[in-house]
Design a protein around this motif. Structure first.
Motif, PDB file in Angstrom:
ATOM      1  N   LEU A 212       4.534  78.417 -18.236  1.00 59.03           N
ATOM      2  CA  LEU A 212       5.275  77.292 -17.673  1.00 59.03           C
ATOM      3  C   LEU A 212       4.323  76.146 -17.342  1.00 59.03           C
ATOM      4  O   LEU A 212       3.175  76.366 -16.961  1.00 59.03           O
ATOM      5  CB  LEU A 212       6.005  77.717 -16.400  1.00 59.03           C
ATOM      6  N   THR A 213       4.823  74.926 -17.473  1.00 63.97           N
ATOM      7  CA  THR A 213       4.048  73.773 -17.017  1.00 63.97           C
ATOM      8  C   THR A 213       4.014  73.770 -15.484  1.00 63.97           C
ATOM      9  O   THR A 213       4.772  74.506 -14.829  1.00 63.97           O
ATOM     10  CB  THR A 213       4.671  72.465 -17.504  1.00 63.97           C
ATOM     11  N   GLY A 214       3.168  72.934 -14.908  1.00 62.14           N
ATOM     12  CA  GLY A 214       3.083  72.849 -13.458  1.00 62.14           C
ATOM     13  C   GLY A 214       4.406  72.499 -12.814  1.00 62.14           C
ATOM     14  O   GLY A 214       4.803  73.088 -11.792  1.00 62.14           O
ATOM     15  N   TYR A 220      10.477  76.804 -10.352  1.00 60.41           N
ATOM     16  CA  TYR A 220      10.672  78.260 -10.298  1.00 60.41           C
ATOM     17  C   TYR A 220      10.325  78.796  -8.906  1.00 60.41           C
ATOM     18  O   TYR A 220      11.082  79.579  -8.306  1.00 60.41           O
ATOM     19  CB  TYR A 220       9.803  78.925 -11.372  1.00 60.41           C
ATOM     20  N   ASP A 221       9.177  78.383  -8.373  1.00 57.02           N
ATOM     21  CA  ASP A 221       8.746  78.877  -7.065  1.00 57.02           C
ATOM     22  C   ASP A 221       9.686  78.418  -5.948  1.00 57.02           C
ATOM     23  O   ASP A 221       9.917  79.150  -4.973  1.00 57.02           O
ATOM     24  CB  ASP A 221       7.315  78.420  -6.771  1.00 57.02           C
ATOM     25  N   ALA A 222      10.224  77.216  -6.070  1.00 55.44           N
ATOM     26  CA  ALA A 222      11.179  76.728  -5.072  1.00 55.44           C
ATOM     27  C   ALA A 222      12.440  77.588  -5.075  1.00 55.44           C
ATOM     28  O   ALA A 222      12.967  77.954  -4.009  1.00 55.44           O
ATOM     29  CB  ALA A 222      11.522  75.263  -5.343  1.00 55.44           C
ATOM     30  N   LEU A 223      12.926  77.933  -6.266  1.00 57.86           N
ATOM     31  CA  LEU A 223      14.106  78.797  -6.371  1.00 57.86           C
ATOM     32  C   LEU A 223      13.814  80.189  -5.818  1.00 57.86           C
ATOM     33  O   LEU A 223      14.657  80.801  -5.148  1.00 57.86           O
ATOM     34  CB  LEU A 223      14.553  78.899  -7.830  1.00 57.86           C
ATOM     35  N   ARG A 224      12.625  80.685  -6.091  1.00 57.99           N
ATOM     36  CA  ARG A 224      12.245  82.017  -5.623  1.00 57.99           C
ATOM     37  C   ARG A 224      12.179  82.058  -4.085  1.00 57.99           C
ATOM     38  O   ARG A 224      12.706  82.980  -3.451  1.00 57.99           O
ATOM     39  CB  ARG A 224      10.890  82.407  -6.229  1.00 57.99           C
ATOM     40  N   ARG A 225      11.552  81.042  -3.506  1.00 60.62           N
ATOM     41  CA  ARG A 225      11.458  81.006  -2.039  1.00 60.62           C
ATOM     42  C   ARG A 225      12.843  80.873  -1.401  1.00 60.62           C
ATOM     43  O   ARG A 225      13.139  81.498  -0.371  1.00 60.62           O
ATOM     44  CB  ARG A 225      10.551  79.854  -1.597  1.00 60.62           C
ATOM     45  N   THR A 267      15.209  66.482 -15.985  1.00 61.35           N
ATOM     46  CA  THR A 267      14.606  65.864 -17.178  1.00 61.35           C
ATOM     47  C   THR A 267      13.333  66.591 -17.601  1.00 61.35           C
ATOM     48  O   THR A 267      12.636  66.129 -18.498  1.00 61.35           O
ATOM     49  CB  THR A 267      14.275  64.384 -16.888  1.00 61.35           C
ATOM     50  N   LEU A 268      13.041  67.717 -16.952  1.00 60.60           N
ATOM     51  CA  LEU A 268      11.833  68.473 -17.310  1.00 60.60           C
ATOM     52  C   LEU A 268      11.996  69.109 -18.678  1.00 60.60           C
ATOM     53  O   LEU A 268      13.031  69.735 -18.962  1.00 60.60           O
ATOM     54  CB  LEU A 268      11.567  69.573 -16.272  1.00 60.60           C
ATOM     55  N   PRO A 269      11.013  68.980 -19.560  1.00 60.04           N
ATOM     56  CA  PRO A 269      11.076  69.685 -20.836  1.00 60.04           C
ATOM     57  C   PRO A 269      10.834  71.180 -20.633  1.00 60.04           C
ATOM     58  O   PRO A 269      10.221  71.599 -19.648  1.00 60.04           O
ATOM     59  CB  PRO A 269       9.944  69.047 -21.653  1.00 60.04           C
ATOM     60  N   SER A 270      11.317  71.979 -21.562  1.00 58.07           N
ATOM     61  CA  SER A 270      11.184  73.432 -21.479  1.00 58.07           C
ATOM     62  C   SER A 270      10.020  73.915 -22.338  1.00 58.07           C
ATOM     63  O   SER A 270       9.971  73.648 -23.538  1.00 58.07           O
ATOM     64  CB  SER A 270      12.478  74.103 -21.950  1.00 58.07           C
ATOM     65  N   SER A 271       9.088  74.643 -21.733  1.00 57.02           N
ATOM     66  CA  SER A 271       7.963  75.213 -22.492  1.00 57.02           C
ATOM     67  C   SER A 271       8.454  76.239 -23.504  1.00 57.02           C
ATOM     68  O   SER A 271       7.929  76.352 -24.604  1.00 57.02           O
ATOM     69  CB  SER A 271       6.961  75.867 -21.535  1.00 57.02           C
ATOM     70  N   LYS A 272       9.477  76.994 -23.116  1.00 53.02           N
ATOM     71  CA  LYS A 272       9.994  78.026 -24.029  1.00 53.02           C
ATOM     72  C   LYS A 272      10.644  77.363 -25.249  1.00 53.02           C
ATOM     73  O   LYS A 272      10.456  77.822 -26.382  1.00 53.02           O
ATOM     74  CB  LYS A 272      11.001  78.920 -23.309  1.00 53.02           C
ATOM     75  N   LEU A 273      11.387  76.287 -25.022  1.00 51.14           N
ATOM     76  CA  LEU A 273      12.021  75.588 -26.140  1.00 51.14           C
ATOM     77  C   LEU A 273      10.961  74.992 -27.067  1.00 51.14           C
ATOM     78  O   LEU A 273      11.113  75.017 -28.292  1.00 51.14           O
ATOM     79  CB  LEU A 273      12.952  74.499 -25.612  1.00 51.14           C
ATOM     80  N   ALA A 274       9.884  74.471 -26.495  1.00 48.10           N
ATOM     81  CA  ALA A 274       8.804  73.913 -27.306  1.00 48.10           C
ATOM     82  C   ALA A 274       8.155  74.994 -28.160  1.00 48.10           C
ATOM     83  O   ALA A 274       7.831  74.768 -29.335  1.00 48.10           O
ATOM     84  CB  ALA A 274       7.756  73.250 -26.409  1.00 48.10           C
ATOM     85  N   ARG A 275       7.964  76.178 -27.581  1.00 47.84           N
ATOM     86  CA  ARG A 275       7.364  77.281 -28.339  1.00 47.84           C
ATOM     87  C   ARG A 275       8.314  77.740 -29.438  1.00 47.84           C
ATOM     88  O   ARG A 275       7.886  78.065 -30.554  1.00 47.84           O
ATOM     89  CB  ARG A 275       7.031  78.443 -27.398  1.00 47.84           C
TER      90      ARG A 275
END
Length: 379
Positions: A212-214, A220-225, A267-275
């Motif tokens: 994942l990008t920063g 992700y971490d915000a959702l987890r917390r 508007t964040l791009p997806s790293s998984k979609l890019a891969r």
């Protein structure tokens, strides 16, 4: 004869393991550098630990960039990305590497790109490029890869263009094409899946890690917390808490797939979609067709947007597809229509015969591995 070569096997035939064998063989000569896309760096670390434990493999990124390159020695393998190669080209270029591995070497196909120039400028006693597609569009890409492997073998850029590229691409000169093939043949090892099928098990599984990008990690971490806080504060019955935990885990899985699955306005791009885009393009270049499964229909919708933008043809099936249309989609794919087939796991994981596909891609792991196996066996 030379200081470099290109391993151009199809996907899934073990280029990484062959490269690790080479690194083990050459380990006594000094440190080695592996340059790979960011998304596959961790895979190199894991595969090295599994298949070549004598190697001391280190990821050169983030805080790990503080390692002293001057203290590297025999058996050390440094894995970095093309982005960091460009950023730290002075320090990485000052090291006399014994072996250089350029993974997914189509990343340096543009001879004018700064990363291509940086890769060609590295010091290495021996160099190897790993790519299933040493040439995707134009012969100039082949020249760019070979510049980093065997400087001078194909002459200068303009010399190569006049001698080979123009006669072959413009004039269809078969004599020049045969001459170029003869020139590079000793330095390219190319195997396609069909040629070595008897050596392979019935199914080859490739795990593709995605970093994942920063910004994605922050989401992700915000959702987890938030999920932890909600479950900690919950006073509901244990059965209800289990449902809350399941919902939270599902949301985290969606966030790891694409930010828009948890925030439509993101508007964040997806790293998984890019891969996935890279994998689909490589498979198309190699003449393969693939099934793409996801448990999230909205995820498949985002993949469709990407495929439409890239001009990739596809067939589609989810739970809302009527039975008649379902048969039409399957028959069309079997008849050769569509580079890929997008399928929701629940709707198409069983009962389909899609032997026209040679690859199956699972965009997100399912809770039950047996369900994945059923879906994979459609091909």
């Amino acid at each position: 004869w030379t200081d470099g070569g290109c391993l151009a096997d199809d996907m899934g035939l073990g280029k990484t393991i062959q490269a690790l064998a080479l690194l083990l063989h050459r380990a006594p000569r000094g440190p080695a550098l592996v340059v790979a896309p960011t998304s596959v760096g961790f895979n190199w670390l894991r595969e090295s630990e599994r298949f070549a434990p004598p190697l001391k493999t280190t990821l050169y990124r983030g805080h790990e960039r503080r390692i002293s390159l001057n203290e590297l020695g025999a058996g050390d393998v440094v894995v970095t990305s093309y982005e960091l190669l460009l950023r730290d080209k002075a320090s990485l270029g000052a090291v006399p590497w014994s072996t250089l591995v350029l993974d997914e070497a189509q990343a340096i196909k543009n001879p004018r790109a700064r990363r291509s120039v940086a890769a060609a400028g590295l010091q290495a006693e021996f160099r190897i490029a790993l790519t299933g597609t040493p040439m995707e569009n134009r012969l100039g890409e082949l020249w760019s890869v070979f510049r980093a492997l065997n400087a001078g073998l194909l002459g200068g850029a303009e010399q190569f263009r006049q001698r080979y590229a123009l006669p072959i691409e413009r004039d269809r000169d078969q004599g020049r094409q045969a001459a170029l093939s003869a020139l590079i043949r000793p330095f390219v090892l190319r195997r396609v899946k069909e040629e070595v099928a008897r050596e392979l098990p019935e199914r080859t599984e490739i795990e593709v890690p995605v970093t994942l990008t920063g910004k994605e990690r922050e989401l992700y971490d915000a959702l987890r917390r938030a999920a932890i806080d909600e479950l900690t504060a919950s006073v509901t019955a244990p059965s209800q808490r289990r449902l809350q935990a399941l919902a939270a885990l599902t949301r985290l899985r969606q966030a790891a797939c694409h930010p828009r699955l948890v925030d439509e306005a993101s508007t964040l791009p997806s790293s998984k979609l890019a891969r996935l885009r890279e994998i689909v393009e490589e498979l198309r270049q190699e003449g393969h067709r693939a099934l793409i499964f996801s448990q999230f229909v909205r995820h498949l919708a985002l993949v469709r947007e990407m495929l439409d933008a890239d001009g990739v043809t596809y067939r589609y099936l989810d739970g809302a597809t009527p039975e008649r249309s379902r048969r039409q989609e399957v028959d069309a794919f079997q008849d050769g229509e569509g580079d890929v087939f997008l399928i929701s796991l629940r709707a198409g994981g069983t009962g389909l015969n899609l032997t026209a596909a040679t690859y199956v891609i699972h965009l997100d792991p399912w809770w039950n591995p047996a369900v994945e196996d059923q879906a994979t066996d459609r091909a």
